[in-house]
Design an enzyme around this catalytic site. Structure first.
Site, PDB file in Angstrom:
ATOM      1  N   GLU A  66      -5.252  -8.660   0.756  1.00 31.87           N
ATOM      2  CA  GLU A  66      -5.294  -8.239   1.781  1.00 31.87           C
ATOM      3  C   GLU A  66      -7.156  -8.271   1.711  1.00 31.87           C
ATOM      4  O   GLU A  66      -7.607  -7.621   0.553  1.00 31.87           O
ATOM      5  CB  GLU A  66      -5.326  -6.946   2.642  1.00 31.87           C
ATOM      6  N   GLU A  97       1.136  -0.973   0.001  1.00 34.62           N
ATOM      7  CA  GLU A  97       0.241  -0.068   0.121  1.00 34.62           C
ATOM      8  C   GLU A  97       0.547   1.533   0.152  1.00 34.62           C
ATOM      9  O   GLU A  97       0.636   2.310   1.032  1.00 34.62           O
ATOM     10  CB  GLU A  97      -0.883   0.267   1.177  1.00 34.62           C
TER      11      GLU A  97
END
Length: 459
Positions: free
Chosen positions: A364, A166
């Site tokens: 995720e 991220e």
């Protein structure tokens, strides 16, 4: 309905070094920015809880890996702490860290769990932050050296590497919205951080390929689809701007080796272009990934701005759109986030149609719940809501795979309830609950259910 997944599908979960290891000041580890920020401002962390102990994976990795095995994991992602391996960011390698990561990787391999290893999960070494962090190109080179060291030390057993998790989050959190250190609010500096992160990513990819190992290298992006309020052209443009800034800013360079033209136009229009040097575009072009990890939690819904921008305020992404709360949306009442399962399908179809059907996996997805103890019955968390959440996302993922998307796995966030930045242990996400006082791990109902899903390669 029966959902069968492709052979050799990756079933597992994800975590990170700073959120699980603990032992923050032990065995020669250098400080990272979370250690430093906590010392300076403990009040910024939920209930004043630091990551100094976290979930003690540093001490308990062997029994924790046995717990992974117990719920059917065939793969697991964690990260290598840069400040543990190379305490000052570059130079001397810490032998205690090498020993620890060798032990973790060997134990996973011995248990039949493929190690998915990420190199940067928001945990900049303090020594590197002190010279500017990602604003400084010296740090880009130090990171590339760290990456090359990891490949050399562990690449004989690790076949799935990721440069960043991220990468948009340190940009947003540290340089736009004040929820990560160094708490800067400055769009131009944020752009520099993002730009240098992509250069660092590409240099790591180049370093990996130079070593001619037989694995794959990728990146993990939180792709949050931007849905417009309506089909009005102004709303469509607002969604496009949000998508360019928050998704395509990293997705396009990682998958296509170049920045999207629309993003460059926005940066030029508002005089926010980073300092680009000769040869940068060649470096970025060399950073195309073999494998893309996709983190998905919730959608982003936007509309055209209804109010005028204050020209005296700092330039922010919200000059170009406003967030929109869709009436009737489905909510996770324990976390305050929208649940929109179809988003996972939309991401996959976008990758299939617009990004050459790049090989990917869900790295995720998960459901955070505050005060999860209220679902404790006979000593076990009865998290039927989490089972339902995973099932509903997997059914949409299955549909995308049936329609040709090249998705190879599903990892839940997370394995054992872990420390989560400023939220500390406020929201619990794990297959196993963690008692902070005793560090006892207890399997939740979702852990039992997931073991069956993995065993049957579907549900």
């Amino acid at each position: 309905m029966q959902y069968q997944f492709p052979d050799n599908f990756w079933w597992g979960s994800a975590s990170s070094a700073p959120q699980t290891e603990g032992a923050a000041f032990e065995d020669g580890k250098g400080e990272n920015i979370w250690d430093l920020w906590y010392k300076n401002e403990p009040n910024r962390f939920f209930n004043g809880v630091s990551a100094t102990e976290a979930s003690t994976f540093y001490k308990h990795y062997r029994s924790d890996i046995a717990l992974m095995k117990d719920i059917g994991h065939n793969s697991f992602r964690t990260s290598i702490s840069w400040s543990r391996l190379i305490p000052t960011g570059h130079g001397e390698v810490n032998p205690k860290a090498v020993e620890f990561y060798n032990n973790v990787i060997d134990e996973m391999v011995a248990q039949g769990i493929q190690p998915f290893i990420n190199l940067f999960h928001f945990d900049m070494p303090v020594a590197m932050q002190e010279i500017g962090g990602w604003e400084n190109r010296e740090v880009v080179d130090a990171y590339a050296e760290f990456a090359a060291t990891c490949f050399k030390l562990f690449g004989d057993r690790v076949k799935h590497w990721f440069t960043f998790n991220e990468p948009i989050v340190p940009v947003e959190g540290g340089y736009l919205y004040d929820f990560h250190y160094p708490n800067v609010v400055d769009f131009r500096r944020a752009v520099t951080v993002g730009y240098h992160t992509i250069l660092a990513h590409s240099k790591a990819v180049m370093a990996y390929r130079a070593q001619q190992q037989d694995g794959q290298i990728g990146i993990i992006l939180n792709l949050t689809p931007s849905y417009p309020r309506s089909q009005n052209p102004a709303d469509l443009r607002a969604a496009e701007c949000a998508d360019l800034l928050f998704n395509r800013s990293f997705l396009d360079p990682a998958a296509k080796g170049e920045f999207p033209q629309g993003l460059i136009e926005i940066l030029k229009q508002y005089d926010q272009m980073p300092d680009c040097q000769v040869g940068d575009s060649d470096i970025i072009a060399a950073g195309k990934v073999d494998l893309l990890g996709v983190n998905y939690y919730q959608p982003r819904r936007v509309k055209a701005r209804l109010t005028a921008v204050d020209q005296n305020s700092p330039f922010m992404p919200e000059w170009l759109f406003e967030n929109y709360e869709m009436p009737g949306r489905k909510m996770n009442p324990h976390r305050g986030w929208e649940i929109y399962e179809k988003g996972i399908y939309d991401i996959m179809i976008n990758l299939r149609d617009n990004y050459g059907n790049i090989p990917c996996f869900i790295s995720e997805n998960g459901m955070g719940v505050e005060g999860e103890d209220k679902f404790l019955k006979d000593g076990q968390i009865q998290d039927t809501y989490r089972i339902e959440f995973i099932q509903d996302h997997l059914s949409w993922l299955h549909k995308a795979i049936q329609e040709g998307a090249d998705c190879r796995g599903y990892h839940l966030w997370t394995f054992i309830d872990n420390w989560s930045w400023c939220n500390a242990y406020k929201n619990r996400y794990g297959f196993y609950s963690l008692d902070l006082k005793t560090q006892t791990r207890t399997k939740k109902l979702s852990g039992e259910w997931f073991a069956q899903v993995s065993k049957n390669n579907g549900f």
